[in-house]
Write a protein that holds these residues in place. Sequence first.
Motif, PDB file in Angstrom:
ATOM      1  N   ALA A  21       0.752  -1.263  -0.207  1.00  0.00           N
ATOM      2  CA  ALA A  21       0.099   0.008  -0.147  1.00  0.00           C
ATOM      3  C   ALA A  21       0.735   1.428  -0.120  1.00  0.00           C
ATOM      4  O   ALA A  21       0.304   2.117  -0.473  1.00  0.00           O
ATOM      5  N   GLY A  22       1.980   1.161   0.681  1.00  0.00           N
ATOM      6  CA  GLY A  22       2.893   2.489   0.815  1.00  0.00           C
ATOM      7  C   GLY A  22       3.428   2.851  -0.533  1.00  0.00           C
ATOM      8  O   GLY A  22       3.719   4.048  -0.669  1.00  0.00           O
ATOM      9  N   ALA A  23       3.482   2.035  -1.536  1.00  0.00           N
ATOM     10  CA  ALA A  23       4.042   2.426  -3.107  1.00  0.00           C
ATOM     11  C   ALA A  23       3.017   3.219  -3.834  1.00  0.00           C
ATOM     12  O   ALA A  23       3.285   3.636  -4.455  1.00  0.00           O
ATOM     13  N   GLY A  24       1.709   3.296  -3.314  1.00  0.00           N
ATOM     14  CA  GLY A  24       0.684   4.248  -3.772  1.00  0.00           C
ATOM     15  C   GLY A  24       0.907   5.501  -3.564  1.00  0.00           C
ATOM     16  O   GLY A  24       0.208   6.563  -4.315  1.00  0.00           O
ATOM     17  N   VAL A  36      -8.180  10.742 -17.107  1.00  0.00           N
ATOM     18  CA  VAL A  36      -8.492   9.537 -17.259  1.00  0.00           C
ATOM     19  C   VAL A  36      -8.073   9.027 -15.789  1.00  0.00           C
ATOM     20  O   VAL A  36      -6.820   9.334 -15.137  1.00  0.00           O
ATOM     21  N   ARG A  37      -9.240   8.487 -15.030  1.00  0.00           N
ATOM     22  CA  ARG A  37      -8.979   7.893 -13.619  1.00  0.00           C
ATOM     23  C   ARG A  37      -8.136   6.866 -13.427  1.00  0.00           C
ATOM     24  O   ARG A  37      -7.826   6.123 -14.280  1.00  0.00           O
ATOM     25  N   VAL A  38      -7.170   7.250 -12.545  1.00  0.00           N
ATOM     26  CA  VAL A  38      -6.327   6.140 -12.026  1.00  0.00           C
ATOM     27  C   VAL A  38      -6.731   5.492 -10.825  1.00  0.00           C
ATOM     28  O   VAL A  38      -6.951   6.020  -9.734  1.00  0.00           O
ATOM     29  N   VAL A  39      -6.673   3.944 -10.617  1.00  0.00           N
ATOM     30  CA  VAL A  39      -7.043   3.468  -9.661  1.00  0.00           C
ATOM     31  C   VAL A  39      -5.863   2.433  -9.011  1.00  0.00           C
ATOM     32  O   VAL A  39      -5.235   2.001  -9.908  1.00  0.00           O
ATOM     33  N   THR A  40      -5.666   2.146  -7.848  1.00  0.00           N
ATOM     34  CA  THR A  40      -4.408   1.452  -7.579  1.00  0.00           C
ATOM     35  C   THR A  40      -5.008   0.177  -6.816  1.00  0.00           C
ATOM     36  O   THR A  40      -6.164   0.127  -6.250  1.00  0.00           O
TER      37      THR A  40
END
Length: 74
Positions: free
Chosen positions: A48-51, A61-65
Amino acid sequence: MGCMSDRTAASAAKRLLASRLAARPGIAAVGLARQDAGYVVRVDLTDAGAGAGVPQDVDGVRVVTHVIGAVRPL
Protein backbone atom coordinates in the motif's frame (compact mmCIF):
# COMPACT_ATOMS: atom_id res chain seq x y z
CA MET A 1 -11.82 13.56 -13.37
CA GLY A 2 -13.36 11.32 -15.99
CA CYS A 3 -14.13 7.75 -15.04
CA MET A 4 -15.86 6.90 -18.33
CA SER A 5 -12.86 7.23 -20.63
CA ASP A 6 -12.67 5.44 -23.94
CA ARG A 7 -9.98 2.87 -24.61
CA THR A 8 -7.86 5.20 -26.78
CA ALA A 9 -7.66 7.93 -24.11
CA ALA A 10 -7.02 5.37 -21.37
CA SER A 11 -4.25 3.70 -23.40
CA ALA A 12 -2.50 7.03 -23.93
CA ALA A 13 -2.78 7.83 -20.20
CA LYS A 14 -1.46 4.35 -19.33
CA ARG A 15 1.64 4.80 -21.51
CA LEU A 16 2.34 8.21 -19.96
CA LEU A 17 1.88 6.99 -16.39
CA ALA A 18 3.89 3.80 -16.99
CA SER A 19 6.86 5.87 -18.16
CA ARG A 20 6.57 8.14 -15.09
CA LEU A 21 6.42 5.19 -12.68
CA ALA A 22 8.93 2.89 -14.44
CA ALA A 23 11.75 3.17 -11.90
CA ARG A 24 9.61 3.39 -8.74
CA PRO A 25 9.88 0.52 -6.29
CA GLY A 26 6.62 -1.14 -5.33
CA ILE A 27 4.96 -0.66 -8.72
CA ALA A 28 4.23 -4.15 -10.08
CA ALA A 29 2.29 -3.23 -13.22
CA VAL A 30 0.40 -0.48 -15.01
CA GLY A 31 -2.53 -1.51 -17.19
CA LEU A 32 -6.11 -0.84 -18.23
CA ALA A 33 -9.25 -1.98 -16.48
CA ARG A 34 -12.91 -1.70 -17.42
CA GLN A 35 -14.97 0.26 -14.95
CA ASP A 36 -18.59 1.26 -15.36
CA ALA A 37 -19.02 2.10 -19.05
CA GLY A 38 -15.39 2.97 -19.76
CA TYR A 39 -11.77 2.38 -18.87
CA VAL A 40 -9.43 3.42 -16.08
CA VAL A 41 -5.68 3.05 -15.64
CA ARG A 42 -4.94 0.42 -12.99
CA VAL A 43 -1.69 0.47 -11.05
CA ASP A 44 -0.84 -2.78 -9.26
CA LEU A 45 1.25 -2.28 -6.12
CA THR A 46 3.39 -4.68 -4.11
CA ASP A 47 2.36 -2.83 -0.92
CA ALA A 48 0.00 0.00 0.00
CA GLY A 49 2.84 2.43 0.74
CA ALA A 50 3.94 2.28 -2.90
CA GLY A 51 0.74 4.10 -3.85
CA ALA A 52 1.87 7.38 -2.34
CA GLY A 53 2.43 9.81 -5.17
CA VAL A 54 0.40 7.89 -7.77
CA PRO A 55 -1.93 10.51 -9.27
CA GLN A 56 -5.71 10.11 -9.13
CA ASP A 57 -5.99 10.89 -12.83
CA VAL A 58 -3.82 11.38 -15.90
CA ASP A 59 -5.11 13.67 -18.65
CA GLY A 60 -8.65 13.24 -17.33
CA VAL A 61 -8.48 9.43 -17.13
CA ARG A 62 -9.09 8.03 -13.66
CA VAL A 63 -6.26 6.07 -12.02
CA VAL A 64 -7.01 3.31 -9.51
CA THR A 65 -4.52 1.39 -7.39
CA HIS A 66 -4.74 -2.21 -6.26
CA VAL A 67 -2.39 -3.93 -3.79
CA ILE A 68 -1.46 -7.37 -5.17
CA GLY A 69 1.45 -8.15 -2.84
CA ALA A 70 4.93 -9.32 -3.72
CA VAL A 71 5.51 -10.62 -7.23
CA ARG A 72 7.64 -13.74 -7.49
CA PRO A 73 8.65 -15.86 -10.48
CA LEU A 74 6.85 -19.20 -10.83
